[in-house]
Design a protein around this motif. Structure first.
Motif, mmCIF file in Angstrom:
data_model
loop_
_atom_site.group_PDB
_atom_site.id
_atom_site.type_symbol
_atom_site.label_atom_id
_atom_site.label_comp_id
_atom_site.label_asym_id
_atom_site.label_seq_id
_atom_site.Cartn_x
_atom_site.Cartn_y
_atom_site.Cartn_z
ATOM 1 N N SER A 76 40.958 39.407 37.548
ATOM 2 C CA SER A 76 40.646 39.500 36.121
ATOM 3 C C SER A 76 39.816 40.744 35.873
ATOM 4 O O SER A 76 39.030 41.153 36.730
ATOM 5 N N CYS A 77 39.985 41.311 34.713
ATOM 6 C CA CYS A 77 39.187 42.472 34.306
ATOM 7 C C CYS A 77 38.947 42.406 32.809
ATOM 8 O O CYS A 77 39.902 42.325 32.028
ATOM 9 N N THR A 78 37.675 42.476 32.426
ATOM 10 C CA THR A 78 37.305 42.474 31.010
ATOM 11 C C THR A 78 36.659 43.800 30.659
ATOM 12 O O THR A 78 35.810 44.296 31.408
ATOM 13 N N ALA A 79 37.072 44.357 29.544
ATOM 14 C CA ALA A 79 36.535 45.627 29.044
ATOM 15 C C ALA A 79 35.492 45.367 27.969
ATOM 16 O O ALA A 79 35.697 44.566 27.059
ATOM 17 N N PHE A 80 34.365 46.081 28.099
ATOM 18 C CA PHE A 80 33.267 45.950 27.143
ATOM 19 C C PHE A 80 32.906 47.317 26.577
ATOM 20 O O PHE A 80 33.084 48.340 27.239
ATOM 21 N N GLY A 81 32.388 47.287 25.356
ATOM 22 C CA GLY A 81 31.617 48.427 24.881
ATOM 23 C C GLY A 81 32.366 49.593 24.305
ATOM 24 O O GLY A 81 31.904 50.711 24.376
ATOM 25 N N SER A 82 33.529 49.342 23.703
ATOM 26 C CA SER A 82 34.246 50.481 23.139
ATOM 27 C C SER A 82 34.557 50.245 21.667
ATOM 28 O O SER A 82 34.702 49.120 21.226
ATOM 29 N N ILE A 83 34.686 51.375 20.938
ATOM 30 C CA ILE A 83 35.088 51.257 19.536
ATOM 31 C C ILE A 83 36.581 51.432 19.368
ATOM 32 O O ILE A 83 37.085 51.287 18.277
ATOM 33 N N PHE A 84 37.277 51.743 20.442
ATOM 34 C CA PHE A 84 38.726 51.869 20.336
ATOM 35 C C PHE A 84 39.389 50.668 20.980
ATOM 36 O O PHE A 84 38.828 50.013 21.851
ATOM 37 N N SER A 85 40.571 50.367 20.519
ATOM 38 C CA SER A 85 41.306 49.257 21.125
ATOM 39 C C SER A 85 41.900 49.721 22.453
ATOM 40 O O SER A 85 42.263 50.878 22.613
ATOM 41 N N PHE A 86 41.965 48.826 23.376
ATOM 42 C CA PHE A 86 42.452 49.147 24.706
ATOM 43 C C PHE A 86 43.965 48.986 24.738
ATOM 44 O O PHE A 86 44.465 47.926 25.098
ATOM 45 N N ASP A 87 44.667 50.057 24.350
ATOM 46 C CA ASP A 87 46.117 49.938 24.247
ATOM 47 C C ASP A 87 46.756 49.640 25.586
ATOM 48 O O ASP A 87 47.610 48.775 25.709
ATOM 49 N N ILE A 88 46.347 50.356 26.604
ATOM 50 C CA ILE A 88 46.893 50.154 27.943
ATOM 51 C C ILE A 88 45.778 49.651 28.854
ATOM 52 O O ILE A 88 44.696 50.228 28.894
ATOM 53 N N MET A 89 46.050 48.586 29.563
ATOM 54 C CA MET A 89 45.140 48.095 30.596
ATOM 55 C C MET A 89 45.979 47.821 31.833
ATOM 56 O O MET A 89 47.111 47.333 31.730
ATOM 57 N N GLY A 90 45.418 48.155 32.977
ATOM 58 C CA GLY A 90 46.227 47.980 34.171
ATOM 59 C C GLY A 90 45.415 47.923 35.441
ATOM 60 O O GLY A 90 44.177 47.940 35.423
ATOM 61 N N TRP A 91 46.144 47.854 36.538
ATOM 62 C CA TRP A 91 45.568 47.756 37.866
ATOM 63 C C TRP A 91 46.170 48.833 38.771
ATOM 64 O O TRP A 91 47.389 49.045 38.764
ATOM 65 N N TYR A 92 45.280 49.458 39.522
ATOM 66 C CA TYR A 92 45.662 50.389 40.565
ATOM 67 C C TYR A 92 45.097 49.861 41.879
ATOM 68 O O TYR A 92 44.211 49.005 41.875
ATOM 69 N N ARG A 93 45.574 50.390 42.978
ATOM 70 C CA ARG A 93 45.010 50.006 44.265
ATOM 71 C C ARG A 93 44.967 51.210 45.206
ATOM 72 O O ARG A 93 45.761 52.141 45.069
ATOM 73 N N GLN A 94 44.033 51.119 46.140
ATOM 74 C CA GLN A 94 43.878 52.180 47.125
ATOM 75 C C GLN A 94 43.598 51.556 48.482
ATOM 76 O O GLN A 94 42.582 50.872 48.654
ATOM 77 N N ALA A 95 44.499 51.781 49.399
ATOM 78 C CA ALA A 95 44.316 51.335 50.774
ATOM 79 C C ALA A 95 43.659 52.452 51.575
ATOM 80 O O ALA A 95 43.729 53.626 51.188
#
Length: 116
Positions: A21-40
């Protein structure tokens, strides 16, 4: 200032499941794109999955059919349901959202380890 707060990583056996899960806080713009990346270890960070506010999704080929991204726009929260996990899914998973100007905001990362 945007803050992304992640949760849900951990250790799981091959074939198991985890939900991030990931929650975004503290912005005045809407979060049009939200996603997940990974790094091994020793590899570049790469896209796992992302989702627009209207429901369009994009997945890495390696996770199609196993991972599902979803979001709750009212809560500015994005989820990643990971099923049939494999050892090669082991990585640090990062939540991401770009600003309208294209600046990338990142969470601190959550470790996912798939091992018997």
């Amino acid at each position: 200032q945007v803050q992304l707060v992640e949760s849900g990583g951990g250790l799981v056996q091959p074939g198991g499941s985890l939900r991030l899960s990931c929650t975004a806080f503290g912005s005045i713009f809407s979060f049009d794109i939200m996603g997940w990346y990974r790094q091994a270890p020793g590899k570049q960070r790469g896209l796992v999955a992302d989702m627009t506010s209207d429901g369009s999704t994009d997945y890495a080929d390696s996770v199609k059919g196993r991972f599902t991204i979803s979001r709750d726009n009212a809560k500015n929260t994005v989820y990643l349901q990971m099923n049939s996990l494999k050892p090669e899914d082991t990585a640090v998973y990062y939540c991401n959202t770009p600003s309208p100007s294209g600046y990338d905001f990142w969470g601190p990362g959550t470790q996912v380890t798939v091992s018997s």
